[in-house]
Design an enzyme around this catalytic site. Structure first.
Site, PDB file in Angstrom:
ATOM      1  N   ASN A 231       0.859  -1.193   0.000  1.00 13.11           N
ATOM      2  CA  ASN A 231       0.000   0.000   0.000  1.00 13.11           C
ATOM      3  C   ASN A 231       0.891   1.237   0.000  1.00 13.11           C
ATOM      4  OD1 ASN A 231       0.589   0.744   2.849  1.00 13.11           O
ATOM      5  ND2 ASN A 231      -0.348  -1.251   3.199  1.00 13.11           N
TER       6      ASN A 231
ATOM      7  N   ASP B 264      -3.992  -6.535   5.054  1.00 10.44           N
ATOM      8  CA  ASP B 264      -5.031  -7.390   5.639  1.00 10.44           C
ATOM      9  C   ASP B 264      -4.956  -8.825   5.125  1.00 10.44           C
ATOM     10  OD1 ASP B 264      -6.218  -5.416   7.221  1.00 10.44           O
ATOM     11  OD2 ASP B 264      -7.254  -4.584   5.483  1.00 10.44           O
TER      12      ASP B 264
ATOM     13  N   PRO C  76      -3.290 -12.112  10.448  1.00 12.10           N
ATOM     14  CA  PRO C  76      -3.751 -11.870  11.823  1.00 12.10           C
ATOM     15  C   PRO C  76      -3.777 -10.373  12.091  1.00 12.10           C
ATOM     16  CG  PRO C  76      -1.482 -12.664  11.803  1.00 12.10           C
ATOM     17  CD  PRO C  76      -1.978 -12.752  10.390  1.00 12.10           C
ATOM     18  N   ASP C  77      -4.721  -9.930  12.921  1.00 14.24           N
ATOM     19  CA  ASP C  77      -4.767  -8.517  13.310  1.00 14.24           C
ATOM     20  C   ASP C  77      -3.856  -8.344  14.527  1.00 14.24           C
ATOM     21  OD1 ASP C  77      -5.514  -6.017  14.554  1.00 14.24           O
ATOM     22  OD2 ASP C  77      -7.186  -5.995  13.139  1.00 14.24           O
TER      23      ASP C  77
END
Ligand code: C5P
Length: 402
Positions: A211, A280, A306-307
């Site tokens: 990103n 994500d 995983p967050d």
């Protein structure tokens, strides 16, 4: 008047680059902030700005000669080196940086750099190719390992007509940063863990998903936390930034590497600032060879990462948790929802999109915590970082958490 800079004794060194025209404004602003300034100029600096100008703005004769009998009688060079609370060389050319990095002392300015115990700050300004040259970068590294500060350069259009890194930071930014440098203690003794930058999720050996995050906000927060006296661990995805010299620095590539690095280190920390724009998803399978162009369509199967932040929030003893919510729409309501869902102490909502937030020099944020909300005006990430650290330090000292 700025209470932090009032009566601070600052030597401003000016070297020979076109950005020297900004030095007069810098000195003027320092004096407005209450600092006492002495100017040292190299011979080459005088080709760009006159000693008369610098004398007028500083209110004192300019120092320019190591062997000037009159100047030595008034305040000798060793005395000047001792007098300074900070020395700021702005602009700092590639040449002066090379000299200082190698311990040369063949003129007044470089002699002062060797002779002073003051904070030494170099503000580079040069053509972008000169800045990126590996010799200059090696000198930057050498200077940083000697605990000198390198501020900037900024990126943008240059006097030579090129566009890129090499612009001297604006005088107003320099005054703010200098002020912050003298302001310490609000996070003294605290352990702060910060994630920053994007992650790269491999598709094949030469391609990845990422990103637009530049890491600037996370790195600025790391600098500010250090300035506030914290011990900082910075876990960073791939970025083009020089890590703060006093941070413990852990480079990672993928979200899962970042997750592991955070979970290994979070146990002992007091504050976790989750600034990274963590991917994500990752590719379910990474091709071992470069994927060749053939069919009209190519399908990549992505799996959730995983967050990291949500995982840390579930730990039995958790640090003070600060997350970021980068949104293109419904900023406040989405940030509020994330604050609740991820059980955060504080969330910093920033609008992102074209020319906004991620990857930019400036940022506009609204901070949400407990039942409070504070909107900040658009400002440089460096300045914003300091304000955010001050806010977080205030909350920590008041023992407030989710
Ligand atoms: O849910 P969302 O990705 O918008 O949440 C953003 C916040 O969560 C940021 O603080 C980011 O650093 C963190 N995050 C994380 N791990 C992820 C995704 C986001 O720690 N996998």
């Amino acid at each position: 008047m700025n209470p932090v800079l009032a009566n601070k004794q600052i030597v401003v060194g000016v070297t020979g680059g076109i950005a020297a025209y900004k030095s007069a404004d810098f000195v003027r602003r320092l004096r407005e902030a209450g600092a006492v300034v002495r100017v040292v100029m190299t011979d080459h600096a005088k080709a760009f700005i006159t000693p008369l100008t610098m004398q007028a703005v500083s209110g004192h004769p300019v120092y320019d000669d190591l062997f000037d009998l009159q100047a030595e009688a008034a305040m000798g060079h060793i005395e000047l080196a001792r007098w300074a609370d900070a020395m700021v060389i702005a602009p700092a050319t590639a040449d002066v940086m090379a000299k200082i990095a190698h311990g040369e002392a063949n003129d007044l300015l470089t002699t002062l750099c060797l002779a002073t115990r003051a904070k030494l700050i170099l503000v580079p300004a040069m053509n972008q190719v000169m800045w990126e040259n590996s010799l200059t970068q090696a000198n930057v590294q050498a200077l940083q390992t000697k605990h000198m500060y390198i501020w900037g350069p900024g990126t943008g259009s240059q006097a030579c007509g090129e566009v890129g890194p090499g612009r001297m930071l604006e005088p107003i930014t320099l005054v703010e940063q200098l002020s912050a440098l003298f302001m310490t203690g609000s996070l003294s003794g605290k352990q702060v863990l910060i994630t920053a930058g994007p992650t790269h999720e491999a598709i094949d050996p030469v391609r990845y998903i990422t990103n637009v995050s530049s890491g600037k906000m996370g790195y600025a927060l790391a600098e500010s936390a250090i300035e506030a006296g914290a011990h900082v661990t910075l876990i960073s995805g791939p970025v083009h930034l020089v890590p703060p010299v006093r941070a413990e620095y852990i480079p990672v590539i993928s979200a899962r590497q970042m997750y592991n690095a955070v979970l290994q280190r979070v146990k002992d920390c007091d504050i976790f600032l989750s600034v990274a724009a963590v991917s994500d998803y990752h590719c379910q399978s990474v091709a071992s060879q470069k994927i060749a162009k053939s069919a009209e369509q190519l399908t990549l199967v992505l799996e959730r990462n995983p967050d990291i932040l949500a995982t840390v929030a579930e730990l039995p003893t958790r640090p003070y948790l600060v997350g970021f919510a980068a949104e293109t729409d419904h900023l406040i309501s989405k940030a509020q929802a994330k604050w609740t869902k991820k059980k955060l102490d504080m969330i910093i909502a920033n609008e992102v999109g074209e020319q906004k937030g991620m990857g930019q020099e400036d940022n506009t944020v609204t901070v949400l915590w407990k039942n409070q909300q504070k909107a900040f005006a658009t400002m440089s990430k460096v300045k914003l970082a300091r304000e955010l650290i001050a806010l977080i330090a205030g909350e920590i000292h008041n023992g407030r958490s989710h």
